[in-house]
Design an enzyme around this catalytic site. Structure first.
Site, PDB file in Angstrom:
ATOM      1  N   LYS A 253       0.820  -1.215   0.000  1.00 42.01           N
ATOM      2  CA  LYS A 253       0.000   0.000   0.000  1.00 42.01           C
ATOM      3  C   LYS A 253       0.849   1.257   0.000  1.00 42.01           C
ATOM      4  O   LYS A 253       0.370   2.330  -0.318  1.00 42.01           O
ATOM      5  CB  LYS A 253      -0.982  -0.020   1.161  1.00 42.01           C
ATOM      6  CG  LYS A 253      -0.344  -0.128   2.526  1.00 42.01           C
ATOM      7  CD  LYS A 253      -1.420  -0.303   3.575  1.00 42.01           C
ATOM      8  CE  LYS A 253      -0.781  -0.458   4.941  1.00 42.01           C
ATOM      9  NZ  LYS A 253      -1.696  -0.885   5.961  1.00 42.01           N
ATOM     10  N   ARG A 254       2.120   1.128   0.350  1.00 40.59           N
ATOM     11  CA  ARG A 254       2.976   2.320   0.307  1.00 40.59           C
ATOM     12  C   ARG A 254       3.189   2.799  -1.118  1.00 40.59           C
ATOM     13  O   ARG A 254       3.399   3.981  -1.373  1.00 40.59           O
ATOM     14  CB  ARG A 254       4.327   2.025   0.962  1.00 40.59           C
ATOM     15  CG  ARG A 254       4.294   2.197   2.468  1.00 40.59           C
ATOM     16  CD  ARG A 254       5.659   1.988   3.065  1.00 40.59           C
ATOM     17  NE  ARG A 254       6.642   2.913   2.565  1.00 40.59           N
ATOM     18  CZ  ARG A 254       7.922   2.601   2.363  1.00 40.59           C
ATOM     19  NH1 ARG A 254       8.355   1.397   2.610  1.00 40.59           N
ATOM     20  NH2 ARG A 254       8.767   3.499   1.923  1.00 40.59           N
TER      21      ARG A 254
END
Ligand code: GLU
Length: 495
Positions: A253-254
Site C-alpha cells: 500500500k505504500r
C-alpha cells in the site's frame, strides 16, 4: 468428486486486492467444474481481527461478484465459517495430537527463546525451536500444567529427510525437515495458530483444492504432516504468484492503493477490476483482454495460469476501466451509473449540510464539494506552506497520523478526533496546527469544511490513500527514515 475451494481471509485490515485475486481464481476453479466456493474467516489472531474489517471484506467480495456458496451470512453444512466460533473443534483435535505424541507442551519462556535465537544467529544456524521441552517426563509436564505454568503446544517435526509434494502449478517441490520449525499449534492464550486451524477446517469443510498465495509454500510441509498425523488425505496444493508493484516489489500500500474499497470510491467498475485481476496470470484462449467473470469461469483451466510475477498496474487498470465506461454504457445508462456511484442518498445527505453552510450562491457548491467526489486533490509541496510548520514536519505529522488512524476500530468523527487530538498532545502541537496538513491532503485547501467531518465522510480507505499521496508529494518516507520514525512514533507518550 465435487471440487470445493475456499478463500480464507484474516479480517485484520482493509480488504486487499490480493484477496480478491486469490478468491477469483478459487471461484473460477470450482465453478468451471460445477463445484462450490467457500468463504471462511480466519480470525484466530484476536488482537488484530476486527468486525469492521470482516464486514468490509464481505462487502467488497460481494461488490466484485465473488459471492460464495457457503460462509458467513449464508451458512452451510460445514459451519460455523468463522474460526473464532470453532475453538472447541480445534481443542479436541489438538488433544488427539497430544495423546498420540505428535504434539507436545512447551513451557519455554520468551527470555529462553530470545537467548536461543541470539545464539543460533551467532552460530549462523537456522533459527528455530531446539526441542528443549521434548525431554520433559510425563510427570514433569503434569506438574507444570497443574501449577498453571504458561505454555504453548508445538508439533513434532522429523529430524531428518525431506517433505516432497506436488504443486498444481509448480510441479514437484522438496523441502528438508531441517528447515521446518516445530510449529506452535496452540498459543499461550489457548487460541489455535493459523496452521492448526487452517488444516482442521480445510479437512472438515471438505476442501479439495487449496489455491493461495505463494507466500504459503514453506508452510506446506507442516500442513501435510498434520494431515498425516490426523490420518487424512490432503487437498491438492496450488500456489499462485504474488501480485507486484510496477517496480516488481511485492504489492504494497505504500506504493499502490491496495484496498478494494479505494477502487470502488475512485469510480472503478467491479467488472473492470475483476477483469483486470483475471488478467493477472490468465489470458483468454482467443487473447481477448476484455472478458467477464462468467466468460472466465467458462473457459477456465488452471494449468494455463502463468507463474510470471503479475504486475498490478493502476494505469493499465484505468485503461481497461475506460473501455468499459466507453463501450458498455449508453449516455442514458452512464447517467444512472454515475447517479448510483456518486449520488447515493446517504452519501449526499452526509455532506450537503457541511457545504450548505459555506456557500453564498449555489454555483459555489461544485467547487466547495468537489473533493468529496474526486480522487487525489491537486497538490504540490508548495500547498503545504505554513507560517509555523516546515514541510518535513507536515510529512511527519501526516505519517504519524496515518499510523494512528490505521489502528482505529471505528471510523467516525469522534474516533478520528480523539486519535488526532491525542497525537497532537503527544507531538506537542496545537490541534489546529496538526490539522493543517490534513486539510491540504484531504481537500487540497485549508479553507474547506471541517477536515474531521470530511475524513469521516470520504471513508477510511480514501482517507488513507489521500494521506499517503500527500506524504509522497512531500517526498515520501525512505526506508531508513521509516525505521527511525517508527521507533519515535512508538515512544510517543500516550495522552
Ligand atoms: N488466513 C490466511 C491468509 O490470510 C489464509 C491462507 C490460506 O489460504 O491458507 O492469507
Amino acid at each position: 468428486m465435487t471440487i470445493r475451494t475456499r478463500i480464507a481471509p484474516s479480517p485484520t485490515g482493509d480488504p486487499h486486492v490480493g484477496t480478491a485475486y486469490i478468491a477469483l481464481f478459487n471461484k473460477c476453479l470450482a465453478k468451471q467444474a460445477g463445484g462450490e466456493f467457500i468463504l471462511r474467516i480466519e480470525d484466530t489472531d484476536q488482537a488484530r481481527s476486527t468486525a469492521r474489517s470482516e464486514q468490509k471484506i464481505l462487502d467488497s467480495l460481494r461488490w466484485l461478484g465473488l459471492d460464495w456458496d457457503e460462509g458467513p451470512g449464508i451458512g452451510g453444512e460445514y459451519g460455523p465459517y468463522r474460526q473464532s466460533e470453532r475453538t472447541e473443534i480445534y481443542r479436541t483435535h489438538v488433544d488427539q495430537l497430544l495423546e498420540q505424541g505428535h504434539a507436545f507442551h512447551c513451557f519455554c519462556t520468551s527470555e529462553r527463546l530470545g537467548e536461543l535465537r541470539k545464539q543460533q544467529m551467532a552460530d549462523k544456524v537456522q533459527p528455530g525451536y531446539d526441542g528443549h521441552c521434548l525431554s520433559l517426563t510425563q510427570q514433569q509436564v503434569s506438574e507444570k500444567l497443574e501449577a498453571g505454568t504458561p505454555q504453548v503446544i508445538r508439533m513434532r517435526i522429523p529430524e531428518e529427510g525431506s517433505c516432497q509434494f506436488t504443486d498444481l502449478l509448480r510441479g514437484d517441490i522438496e523441502i528438508e525437515w531441517k528447515q521446518v520449525d516445530m510449529q506452535i499449534l496452540v498459543k499461550a492464550d489457548g487460541m489455535p495458530t493459523y496452521h492448526l486451524a487452517n488444516v482442521v477446517d480445510d479437512h472438515l469443510m471438505k476442501i479439495t483444492h487449496v489455491v493461495r498465495g505463494e507466500e504459503w509454500i514453506n508452510s506446506v510441509p507442516k500442513h501435510l504432516l498434520l494431515y498425516k498425523y490426523f490420518g487424512w488425505d490432503a487437498p491438492v496444493m496450488c500456489h499462485m504468484p504474488l501480485l507486484r508493484n510496477p517496480d516488481k516489489s511485492k504489492l504494497s500500500k505504500r506504493k499502490n492503493p491496495t484496498s478494494i474499497v479505494y477502487y470502488e470510491r475512485m469510480g472503478f467498475l467491479p467488472e473492470a477490476l475483476i477483469n483486470y485481476l483475471g488478467m493477472m496470470g490468465w489470458t483468454m484462449p482467443d487473447g481477448e483482454e476484455k472478458f467477464t467473470l462468467a466468460q472466465m469461469i467458462e473457459q477456465f483451466d488452471i494449468s494455463r495460469v502463468s507463474l510470471g510475477g503479475p504486475v498490478f498496474d493502476v494505469e493499465k487498470l484505468s485503461w481497461l476501466n475506460a473501455r468499459y465506461l466507453r463501450e458498455d454504457f449508453t449516455p442514458q445508462q452512464f447517467i444512472q451509473l454515475l447517479a448510483d456511484w456518486a449520488f447515493k442518498p446517504e452519501y449526499v445527505e452526509s455532506l450537503i449540510p457541511l457545504i450548505q453552510e459555506r456557500v453564498e450562491v449555489m454555483s459555489d457548491v461544485v467547487g466547495k464539494g468537489a473533493f468529496f467526489f474526486n480522487g487525489m486533490p491537486e497538490i504540490s509541496e508548495a500547498s503545504f506552506e505554513h507560517k509555523k510548520l516546515e514541510a518535513d514536519q507536515c510529512r511527519k505529522i501526516l505519517q504519524f497520523g496515518l499510523w494512528r488512524l490505521e489502528q482505529l476500530d471505528d471510523w467516525d468523527k469522534p474516533s478520528i478526533m480523539e486519535a488526532l487530538n491525542q497525537l497532537a498532545g503527544s507531538m506537542e502541537l496545537k490541534i489546529r496546527e496538526l490539522l493543517f496538513p490534513y486539510f491540504i491532503a484531504i481537500a487540497g485547501t485549508a479553507a474547506s469544511t471541517s477536515v474531521l467531518d470530511s475524513m469521516a465522510i470520504i471513508g477510511s480507505d480514501m482517507t488513507y490513500a489521500r494521506l499517503r499521496n500527500a506524504v509522497n508529494v512531500l517526498g515520501g518516507v525512505s526506508k531508513k527514515e521509516q525505521k527511525r520514525w517508527d521507533s519515535e512514533y512508538r515512544k510517543l507518550p500516550a495522552q
